[in-house]
Design a protein around this motif. Structure first.
Motif, PDB file in Angstrom:
ATOM      1  N   SER A   6       0.826  -1.206   0.000  1.00 54.83           N
ATOM      2  CA  SER A   6       0.000   0.000   0.000  1.00 54.83           C
ATOM      3  C   SER A   6       0.865   1.262   0.000  1.00 54.83           C
ATOM      4  CB  SER A   6      -0.952   0.007   1.191  1.00 54.83           C
ATOM      5  OG  SER A   6      -0.226   0.013   2.394  1.00 54.83           O
ATOM      6  N   THR A   7       1.971   1.245   0.706  1.00 53.09           N
ATOM      7  CA  THR A   7       2.880   2.388   0.721  1.00 53.09           C
ATOM      8  C   THR A   7       3.523   2.565  -0.647  1.00 53.09           C
ATOM      9  OG1 THR A   7       3.328   2.016   3.049  1.00 53.09           O
ATOM     10  CG2 THR A   7       4.876   3.411   1.873  1.00 53.09           C
ATOM     11  N   LEU A   8       3.905   1.466  -1.273  1.00 52.29           N
ATOM     12  CA  LEU A   8       4.497   1.515  -2.609  1.00 52.29           C
ATOM     13  C   LEU A   8       3.488   2.069  -3.605  1.00 52.29           C
ATOM     14  CD1 LEU A   8       6.958   0.882  -4.332  1.00 52.29           C
ATOM     15  CD2 LEU A   8       6.070  -1.436  -4.631  1.00 52.29           C
ATOM     16  N   GLY A   9       2.244   1.615  -3.523  1.00 51.12           N
ATOM     17  CA  GLY A   9       1.194   2.114  -4.412  1.00 51.12           C
ATOM     18  C   GLY A   9       0.945   3.591  -4.208  1.00 51.12           C
ATOM     19  N   HIS A  10       0.948   4.028  -2.950  1.00 48.53           N
ATOM     20  CA  HIS A  10       0.752   5.442  -2.635  1.00 48.53           C
ATOM     21  C   HIS A  10       1.892   6.276  -3.221  1.00 48.53           C
ATOM     22  CE1 HIS A  10      -0.598   8.959  -0.460  1.00 48.53           C
ATOM     23  NE2 HIS A  10       0.613   9.114  -0.002  1.00 48.53           N
ATOM     24  N   THR A  11       3.114   5.770  -3.104  1.00 45.00           N
ATOM     25  CA  THR A  11       4.280   6.479  -3.639  1.00 45.00           C
ATOM     26  C   THR A  11       4.184   6.609  -5.151  1.00 45.00           C
ATOM     27  OG1 THR A  11       5.641   5.677  -1.828  1.00 45.00           O
ATOM     28  CG2 THR A  11       6.799   6.474  -3.767  1.00 45.00           C
ATOM     29  N   LYS A  12       3.836   5.524  -5.828  1.00 50.93           N
ATOM     30  CA  LYS A  12       3.679   5.565  -7.295  1.00 50.93           C
ATOM     31  C   LYS A  12       2.561   6.523  -7.683  1.00 50.93           C
ATOM     32  CE  LYS A  12       5.462   1.030  -8.539  1.00 50.93           C
ATOM     33  NZ  LYS A  12       5.151  -0.274  -9.130  1.00 50.93           N
ATOM     34  N   GLY A  13       1.480   6.493  -6.911  1.00 50.75           N
ATOM     35  CA  GLY A  13       0.366   7.397  -7.176  1.00 50.75           C
ATOM     36  C   GLY A  13       0.769   8.851  -7.012  1.00 50.75           C
ATOM     37  N   ARG A  14       1.561   9.128  -5.991  1.00 49.02           N
ATOM     38  CA  ARG A  14       2.013  10.508  -5.750  1.00 49.02           C
ATOM     39  C   ARG A  14       2.955  10.970  -6.871  1.00 49.02           C
ATOM     40  NH1 ARG A  14       0.417  14.825  -2.574  1.00 49.02           N
ATOM     41  NH2 ARG A  14       2.134  16.269  -2.542  1.00 49.02           N
ATOM     42  N   ILE A  15       3.825  10.086  -7.313  1.00 46.67           N
ATOM     43  CA  ILE A  15       4.730  10.420  -8.420  1.00 46.67           C
ATOM     44  C   ILE A  15       3.930  10.697  -9.688  1.00 46.67           C
ATOM     45  CG2 ILE A  15       6.500   9.465  -9.964  1.00 46.67           C
ATOM     46  CD1 ILE A  15       7.629   8.021  -7.426  1.00 46.67           C
ATOM     47  N   ALA A  16       2.926   9.860  -9.954  1.00 47.46           N
ATOM     48  CA  ALA A  16       2.077  10.057 -11.132  1.00 47.46           C
ATOM     49  C   ALA A  16       1.325  11.385 -11.029  1.00 47.46           C
ATOM     50  CB  ALA A  16       1.106   8.893 -11.277  1.00 47.46           C
ATOM     51  N   GLU A  17       0.817  11.695  -9.850  1.00 47.18           N
ATOM     52  CA  GLU A  17       0.098  12.951  -9.652  1.00 47.18           C
ATOM     53  C   GLU A  17       1.024  14.154  -9.847  1.00 47.18           C
ATOM     54  OE1 GLU A  17      -1.945  14.541  -5.825  1.00 47.18           O
ATOM     55  OE2 GLU A  17      -3.160  12.879  -6.626  1.00 47.18           O
ATOM     56  N   ASP A  18       2.251  14.067  -9.324  1.00 40.76           N
ATOM     57  CA  ASP A  18       3.240  15.139  -9.524  1.00 40.76           C
ATOM     58  C   ASP A  18       3.520  15.340 -11.010  1.00 40.76           C
ATOM     59  OD1 ASP A  18       3.484  15.495  -6.769  1.00 40.76           O
ATOM     60  OD2 ASP A  18       5.359  14.359  -6.616  1.00 40.76           O
ATOM     61  N   GLN A  19       3.689  14.228 -11.729  1.00 38.53           N
ATOM     62  CA  GLN A  19       3.980  14.286 -13.172  1.00 38.53           C
ATOM     63  C   GLN A  19       2.800  14.904 -13.924  1.00 38.53           C
ATOM     64  OE1 GLN A  19       6.923  13.351 -14.551  1.00 38.53           O
ATOM     65  NE2 GLN A  19       6.261  13.966 -16.568  1.00 38.53           N
ATOM     66  N   ALA A  20       1.588  14.493 -13.578  1.00 35.95           N
ATOM     67  CA  ALA A  20       0.396  15.040 -14.224  1.00 35.95           C
ATOM     68  C   ALA A  20       0.292  16.542 -13.955  1.00 35.95           C
ATOM     69  CB  ALA A  20      -0.850  14.320 -13.729  1.00 35.95           C
ATOM     70  N   LEU A  21       0.543  16.951 -12.718  1.00 38.30           N
ATOM     71  CA  LEU A  21       0.478  18.369 -12.366  1.00 38.30           C
ATOM     72  C   LEU A  21       1.484  19.170 -13.179  1.00 38.30           C
ATOM     73  CD1 LEU A  21      -0.518  20.734 -10.644  1.00 38.30           C
ATOM     74  CD2 LEU A  21       1.108  20.019  -8.878  1.00 38.30           C
ATOM     75  N   PHE A  22       2.712  18.697 -13.250  1.00 39.62           N
ATOM     76  CA  PHE A  22       3.741  19.374 -14.037  1.00 39.62           C
ATOM     77  C   PHE A  22       3.313  19.479 -15.506  1.00 39.62           C
ATOM     78  CE2 PHE A  22       7.476  19.127 -16.800  1.00 39.62           C
ATOM     79  CZ  PHE A  22       8.143  20.280 -16.412  1.00 39.62           C
ATOM     80  N   PHE A  23       2.802  18.381 -16.054  1.00 43.36           N
ATOM     81  CA  PHE A  23       2.363  18.346 -17.447  1.00 43.36           C
ATOM     82  C   PHE A  23       1.249  19.367 -17.690  1.00 43.36           C
ATOM     83  CE2 PHE A  23      -0.572  16.829 -20.677  1.00 43.36           C
ATOM     84  CZ  PHE A  23       0.264  16.597 -21.753  1.00 43.36           C
ATOM     85  N   LEU A  24       0.249  19.382 -16.826  1.00 48.64           N
ATOM     86  CA  LEU A  24      -0.886  20.292 -17.006  1.00 48.64           C
ATOM     87  C   LEU A  24      -0.464  21.751 -16.835  1.00 48.64           C
ATOM     88  CD1 LEU A  24      -3.536  18.140 -15.140  1.00 48.64           C
ATOM     89  CD2 LEU A  24      -3.439  18.565 -17.608  1.00 48.64           C
ATOM     90  N   GLN A  25       0.399  22.015 -15.861  1.00 48.16           N
ATOM     91  CA  GLN A  25       0.892  23.392 -15.692  1.00 48.16           C
ATOM     92  C   GLN A  25       1.700  23.833 -16.904  1.00 48.16           C
ATOM     93  OE1 GLN A  25       2.757  22.880 -11.806  1.00 48.16           O
ATOM     94  NE2 GLN A  25       1.187  24.153 -10.869  1.00 48.16           N
ATOM     95  N   SER A  26       2.468  22.919 -17.492  1.00 53.20           N
ATOM     96  CA  SER A  26       3.253  23.277 -18.667  1.00 53.20           C
ATOM     97  C   SER A  26       2.353  23.486 -19.889  1.00 53.20           C
ATOM     98  CB  SER A  26       4.323  22.225 -18.962  1.00 53.20           C
ATOM     99  OG  SER A  26       3.739  21.016 -19.382  1.00 53.20           O
ATOM    100  N   ASN A  27       1.089  23.063 -19.782  1.00 53.74           N
ATOM    101  CA  ASN A  27       0.109  23.296 -20.837  1.00 53.74           C
ATOM    102  C   ASN A  27      -0.847  24.437 -20.492  1.00 53.74           C
ATOM    103  OD1 ASN A  27       0.101  21.265 -23.254  1.00 53.74           O
ATOM    104  ND2 ASN A  27       0.806  20.124 -21.465  1.00 53.74           N
ATOM    105  N   GLY A  28      -0.454  25.266 -19.527  1.00 54.04           N
ATOM    106  CA  GLY A  28      -1.165  26.499 -19.248  1.00 54.04           C
ATOM    107  C   GLY A  28      -2.210  26.468 -18.145  1.00 54.04           C
ATOM    108  N   LEU A  29      -2.438  25.334 -17.510  1.00 56.93           N
ATOM    109  CA  LEU A  29      -3.408  25.281 -16.426  1.00 56.93           C
ATOM    110  C   LEU A  29      -2.757  25.746 -15.127  1.00 56.93           C
ATOM    111  CD1 LEU A  29      -4.651  23.363 -18.628  1.00 56.93           C
ATOM    112  CD2 LEU A  29      -5.792  22.230 -16.758  1.00 56.93           C
ATOM    113  N   ARG A  30      -3.583  26.291 -14.228  1.00 58.15           N
ATOM    114  CA  ARG A  30      -3.085  26.792 -12.947  1.00 58.15           C
ATOM    115  C   ARG A  30      -3.736  26.008 -11.822  1.00 58.15           C
ATOM    116  NH1 ARG A  30      -4.305  30.081  -8.942  1.00 58.15           N
ATOM    117  NH2 ARG A  30      -6.365  30.654  -9.694  1.00 58.15           N
ATOM    118  N   LEU A  31      -2.928  25.565 -10.872  1.00 58.89           N
ATOM    119  CA  LEU A  31      -3.428  24.773  -9.754  1.00 58.89           C
ATOM    120  C   LEU A  31      -4.233  25.641  -8.784  1.00 58.89           C
ATOM    121  CD1 LEU A  31      -3.412  22.006  -8.264  1.00 58.89           C
ATOM    122  CD2 LEU A  31      -1.399  22.833  -7.027  1.00 58.89           C
ATOM    123  N   ILE A  32      -5.410  25.147  -8.425  1.00 57.58           N
ATOM    124  CA  ILE A  32      -6.242  25.783  -7.399  1.00 57.58           C
ATOM    125  C   ILE A  32      -6.124  24.994  -6.104  1.00 57.58           C
ATOM    126  CG2 ILE A  32      -8.600  26.326  -6.673  1.00 57.58           C
ATOM    127  CD1 ILE A  32      -9.278  26.775  -9.628  1.00 57.58           C
TER     128      ILE A  32
END
Length: 124
Positions: A6-32
């Motif tokens: 479960s910890t490993l899955g959470h870590t992978k999920g957090r990494i994926a979320e970080d990557q998605a956030l970076f990708f979306l911000q680089s495409n002009g979206l702003r985090l709320i």
């Protein structure tokens, strides 16, 4: 000592979320807001695209053996996201256009590939 699954899955999920956030911000979206939680469920990322509020579900799949990331956002998950988004908009007193996007991530060439689906589903 092994890392609990479960910890490993959470870590992978957090990494994926970080990557998605970076990708979306680089495409002009702003985090709320990130990881908004309410009694209906959780929304991974809430972003702004111009005037629109964008509710983003981030999905990571290391394998397509049990279906891909996009397919995992089924009607049940969509209903939870819709209810959570309505709660967020009420709570924040926002009256703006909204949409639901999915950021699907999968391993590719030693990194993570992001498939961004804008307006992935609609309120019924």
């Amino acid at each position: 000592m092994k890392t609990p699954r479960s910890t490993l899955g959470h870590t992978k999920g957090r990494i994926a979320e970080d990557q998605a956030l970076f990708f979306l911000q680089s495409n002009g979206l702003r985090l709320i807001e990130r990881n908004y939680r309410c009694r209906y469920g959780e929304i991974d990322l809430i972003m702004e695209d111009g005037r629109a509020i964008v509710f983003v579900e981030v999905r990571y799949r290391g394998s397509i053996r049990f279906g891909g990331a996009l397919e995992s956002v089924d009607r049940r998950k969509q209903a939870k996201l819709l209810a959570s988004a309505a709660n967020f908009l009420r709570e924040k007193r926002m009256d703006r256009p909204a949409r639901f996007d999915v950021a699907a991530l999968a391993p590719e060439d030693g990194g993570l590939a992001v498939k961004w689906v804008k307006d992935a589903f609609q309120a019924a």
